[in-house]
Enzyme design. Sequence first.
Site, PDB file in Angstrom:
ATOM      1  N   ASP A 245       8.747 -10.257   5.244  1.00 49.52           N
ATOM      2  CA  ASP A 245       8.684  -9.349   6.642  1.00 49.52           C
ATOM      3  C   ASP A 245       9.983  -8.726   6.892  1.00 49.52           C
ATOM      4  O   ASP A 245      10.941  -9.779   6.829  1.00 49.52           O
ATOM      5  CB  ASP A 245       8.338 -10.208   7.679  1.00 49.52           C
ATOM      6  CG  ASP A 245       8.446  -9.424   9.170  1.00 49.52           C
ATOM      7  OD1 ASP A 245       9.189  -8.410   9.159  1.00 49.52           O
ATOM      8  OD2 ASP A 245       7.993  -9.919  10.176  1.00 49.52           O
TER       9      ASP A 245
ATOM     10  N   PRO B  55      -2.572   5.198   3.768  1.00 47.45           N
ATOM     11  CA  PRO B  55      -3.305   4.572   4.457  1.00 47.45           C
ATOM     12  C   PRO B  55      -2.470   4.596   5.912  1.00 47.45           C
ATOM     13  O   PRO B  55      -3.261   4.746   6.909  1.00 47.45           O
ATOM     14  CB  PRO B  55      -3.067   3.194   4.034  1.00 47.45           C
ATOM     15  CG  PRO B  55      -3.293   3.099   2.773  1.00 47.45           C
ATOM     16  CD  PRO B  55      -2.134   4.388   2.210  1.00 47.45           C
ATOM     17  N   SER B  56      -1.142   4.567   6.067  1.00 45.13           N
ATOM     18  CA  SER B  56      -0.802   4.732   7.479  1.00 45.13           C
ATOM     19  C   SER B  56      -0.987   6.333   7.680  1.00 45.13           C
ATOM     20  O   SER B  56      -1.119   6.462   9.277  1.00 45.13           O
ATOM     21  CB  SER B  56       0.602   4.213   7.449  1.00 45.13           C
ATOM     22  OG  SER B  56       1.504   5.396   6.670  1.00 45.13           O
TER      23      SER B  56
ATOM     24  N   GLN C 239       0.915  -1.166   0.030  1.00 42.91           N
ATOM     25  CA  GLN C 239       0.028  -0.008  -0.064  1.00 42.91           C
ATOM     26  C   GLN C 239       0.781   1.240   0.030  1.00 42.91           C
ATOM     27  O   GLN C 239       1.853   1.179   0.226  1.00 42.91           O
ATOM     28  CB  GLN C 239      -0.793  -0.137   1.212  1.00 42.91           C
ATOM     29  CG  GLN C 239      -0.343   0.151   2.507  1.00 42.91           C
ATOM     30  CD  GLN C 239      -1.101   0.125   3.780  1.00 42.91           C
ATOM     31  OE1 GLN C 239      -2.178  -0.688   3.698  1.00 42.91           O
ATOM     32  NE2 GLN C 239      -0.850   0.840   4.785  1.00 42.91           N
TER      33      GLN C 239
ATOM     34  N   TYR D  42      11.439   8.409  14.832  1.00 42.93           N
ATOM     35  CA  TYR D  42      11.256   8.285  13.566  1.00 42.93           C
ATOM     36  C   TYR D  42      12.423   9.120  12.927  1.00 42.93           C
ATOM     37  O   TYR D  42      13.163   8.608  11.849  1.00 42.93           O
ATOM     38  CB  TYR D  42       9.783   9.021  12.968  1.00 42.93           C
ATOM     39  CG  TYR D  42       9.361   8.867  11.630  1.00 42.93           C
ATOM     40  CD1 TYR D  42       9.331   7.692  10.934  1.00 42.93           C
ATOM     41  CD2 TYR D  42       9.531   9.921  10.747  1.00 42.93           C
ATOM     42  CE1 TYR D  42       8.962   7.705   9.649  1.00 42.93           C
ATOM     43  CE2 TYR D  42       9.107   9.972   9.361  1.00 42.93           C
ATOM     44  CZ  TYR D  42       8.885   8.685   8.920  1.00 42.93           C
ATOM     45  OH  TYR D  42       8.543   8.568   7.683  1.00 42.93           O
TER      46      TYR D  42
ATOM     47  N   ASP E 254      -0.364  11.520   1.617  1.00 41.95           N
ATOM     48  CA  ASP E 254      -1.912  10.905   1.824  1.00 41.95           C
ATOM     49  C   ASP E 254      -1.705   9.340   1.519  1.00 41.95           C
ATOM     50  O   ASP E 254      -1.821   9.128   0.479  1.00 41.95           O
ATOM     51  CB  ASP E 254      -2.682  11.401   1.033  1.00 41.95           C
ATOM     52  CG  ASP E 254      -4.185  11.274   1.602  1.00 41.95           C
ATOM     53  OD1 ASP E 254      -4.197  10.421   2.560  1.00 41.95           O
ATOM     54  OD2 ASP E 254      -5.038  11.984   1.117  1.00 41.95           O
TER      55      ASP E 254
ATOM     56  N   LYS F 182      15.169   7.834  10.330  1.00 38.95           N
ATOM     57  CA  LYS F 182      15.351   8.523   8.956  1.00 38.95           C
ATOM     58  C   LYS F 182      16.580   9.036   8.887  1.00 38.95           C
ATOM     59  O   LYS F 182      17.061   9.274   7.587  1.00 38.95           O
ATOM     60  CB  LYS F 182      14.115   9.005   8.796  1.00 38.95           C
ATOM     61  CG  LYS F 182      12.862   8.444   8.707  1.00 38.95           C
ATOM     62  CD  LYS F 182      12.685   7.099   7.319  1.00 38.95           C
ATOM     63  CE  LYS F 182      11.452   6.520   7.325  1.00 38.95           C
ATOM     64  NZ  LYS F 182      11.554   5.458   6.471  1.00 38.95           N
TER      65      LYS F 182
HETATM   66  P1  NAD Z   1       2.081   2.936   4.634  1.00 43.82           P
HETATM   67  O1  NAD Z   1       2.636   3.009   5.965  1.00 43.82           O
HETATM   68  O2  NAD Z   1       0.668   3.244   4.360  1.00 43.82           O
HETATM   69  O3  NAD Z   1       2.213   1.217   4.250  1.00 43.82           O
HETATM   70  C1  NAD Z   1       3.364   0.370   4.661  1.00 43.82           C
HETATM   71  C2  NAD Z   1       3.492  -1.043   3.877  1.00 43.82           C
HETATM   72  O4  NAD Z   1       4.431  -1.568   4.713  1.00 43.82           O
HETATM   73  C3  NAD Z   1       2.100  -1.777   4.411  1.00 43.82           C
HETATM   74  O5  NAD Z   1       1.669  -2.512   3.095  1.00 43.82           O
HETATM   75  C4  NAD Z   1       2.562  -2.692   5.122  1.00 43.82           C
HETATM   76  O6  NAD Z   1       1.850  -3.907   5.106  1.00 43.82           O
HETATM   77  C5  NAD Z   1       4.005  -3.007   5.118  1.00 43.82           C
HETATM   78  N1  NAD Z   1       4.952  -3.416   6.233  1.00 43.82           N
HETATM   79  C6  NAD Z   1       4.774  -3.196   7.487  1.00 43.82           C
HETATM   80  N2  NAD Z   1       5.566  -3.674   8.185  1.00 43.82           N
HETATM   81  C7  NAD Z   1       6.237  -4.453   7.334  1.00 43.82           C
HETATM   82  C8  NAD Z   1       7.385  -5.454   7.305  1.00 43.82           C
HETATM   83  N3  NAD Z   1       7.929  -5.648   8.587  1.00 43.82           N
HETATM   84  N4  NAD Z   1       7.923  -5.985   6.298  1.00 43.82           N
HETATM   85  C9  NAD Z   1       7.277  -5.725   5.067  1.00 43.82           C
HETATM   86  N5  NAD Z   1       6.170  -4.665   4.924  1.00 43.82           N
HETATM   87  C10 NAD Z   1       5.865  -4.417   6.013  1.00 43.82           C
HETATM   88  O7  NAD Z   1       2.744   3.396   3.554  1.00 43.82           O
HETATM   89  P2  NAD Z   1       3.816   4.771   3.305  1.00 43.82           P
HETATM   90  O8  NAD Z   1       3.098   5.690   4.286  1.00 43.82           O
HETATM   91  O9  NAD Z   1       3.778   5.171   1.872  1.00 43.82           O
HETATM   92  O10 NAD Z   1       5.034   4.617   3.828  1.00 43.82           O
HETATM   93  C11 NAD Z   1       6.041   4.110   3.313  1.00 43.82           C
HETATM   94  C12 NAD Z   1       7.418   4.544   3.707  1.00 43.82           C
HETATM   95  O11 NAD Z   1       7.528   5.891   3.326  1.00 43.82           O
HETATM   96  C13 NAD Z   1       7.865   4.379   4.980  1.00 43.82           C
HETATM   97  O12 NAD Z   1       9.225   4.117   5.219  1.00 43.82           O
HETATM   98  C14 NAD Z   1       7.434   5.749   5.655  1.00 43.82           C
HETATM   99  O13 NAD Z   1       8.120   5.921   6.882  1.00 43.82           O
HETATM  100  C15 NAD Z   1       8.093   6.514   4.354  1.00 43.82           C
HETATM  101  N6  NAD Z   1       7.375   7.952   4.578  1.00 43.82           N
HETATM  102  C16 NAD Z   1       6.113   8.150   4.729  1.00 43.82           C
HETATM  103  C17 NAD Z   1       5.548   9.247   4.664  1.00 43.82           C
HETATM  104  C18 NAD Z   1       4.213   9.690   4.912  1.00 43.82           C
HETATM  105  O14 NAD Z   1       3.633  10.950   5.200  1.00 43.82           O
HETATM  106  N7  NAD Z   1       3.249   8.735   4.475  1.00 43.82           N
HETATM  107  C19 NAD Z   1       6.411  10.444   4.636  1.00 43.82           C
HETATM  108  C20 NAD Z   1       7.893  10.306   4.506  1.00 43.82           C
HETATM  109  C21 NAD Z   1       8.270   9.030   4.573  1.00 43.82           C
END
Ligand code: NAD
Length: 249
Positions: free
Chosen positions: A58, A187-188, A15, A151, A185, A155
């Site tokens: 995982d 799901p998390s 996702q 976080y 935007d 990062k």
């Molecule tokens: P998300 O967090 O909505 O989805 C994360 C996905 O990771 C899910 O499909 C989940 O099943 C999978 N996941 C969780 N634990 C796992 C594991 N142990 N092994 C493998 N897969 C696992 O997606 P997102 O918000 O796009 O975040 C993805 C990355 O982007 C993360 O590293 C997050 O820190 C980073 N990030 C997010 C944002 C934001 O605002 N959403 C901003 C900057 C960086």
Amino acid sequence: MRLEGKTILMTAAGQGMGRASALACAAEGARVIATDVNQEALETLRSASANIETHHLDVMDAQAIQVLAEQLPDLDGLFNCAGFVHHGTILDLSDEAWEFSVNLNVTSMVRLTRALLPGMLRRAEQGGSASILNMASMASSIKGFPVRTAYGTTKAAVIGLTKAIAADFVKQGIRCNAICPGTVDTPSLRGRIAAAADPVQAEKDFIARQPMGRLAQVADITPMVVYLLSDESMFVTGQAMLVDGGVTI
Ligand code: NAD
């Protein structure tokens, strides 16, 4: 097509930005090996493109990484996308929560890269090159944000890891960059908003920290992912590329 002939593995492809990146890379002609812990999400992803194959992984399971690495072809690209947002200051951070963030956000990238780099070096030796992309964030060594101790620290480590790998392998055809999105935007993010004491205010607050007055959509981020995994970025390595809608101007 900008990724024709390339085989690229992605983590957290079920996702959010990982899924959008898998679809964007497949649309650019890559053979995408999409991994996640969410089997159901992987199945819908596989049926969305003939260029995508899926594997349960995982990223916190060191043995599973080894087992998968032994089954894989040599790769042209690796996108370490998995990560977790811990909410809290240092006073809210238990040892367990800290270790979880370090393991998921950093150690997983170390293990996966260590396992897959030998194959990427073989690809590069055959006259090509290979690209590693690590998911960092604007919340890192670039900028501090409230209630993001684990976080931001992890990062920041992702950016350090990225530069270290880039420096070690720059002469061997391996590039390594990090992408640092703003508030996206996904799901998390929706989960973090829903978990707030006042979700309406929480969404307003996330939007308010973005000077363009909106959240990023995944489509704002995927062009940078495709670019960094493609040969168009052949002269770019060791960089933390911000796609943050102006937060860090
Ligand atoms: P998300 O967090 O909505 O989805 C994360 C996905 O990771 C899910 O499909 C989940 O099943 C999978 N996941 C969780 N634990 C796992 C594991 N142990 N092994 C493998 N897969 C696992 O997606 P997102 O918000 O796009 O975040 C993805 C990355 O982007 C993360 O590293 C997050 O820190 C980073 N990030 C997010 C944002 C934001 O605002 N959403 C901003 C900057 C960086």
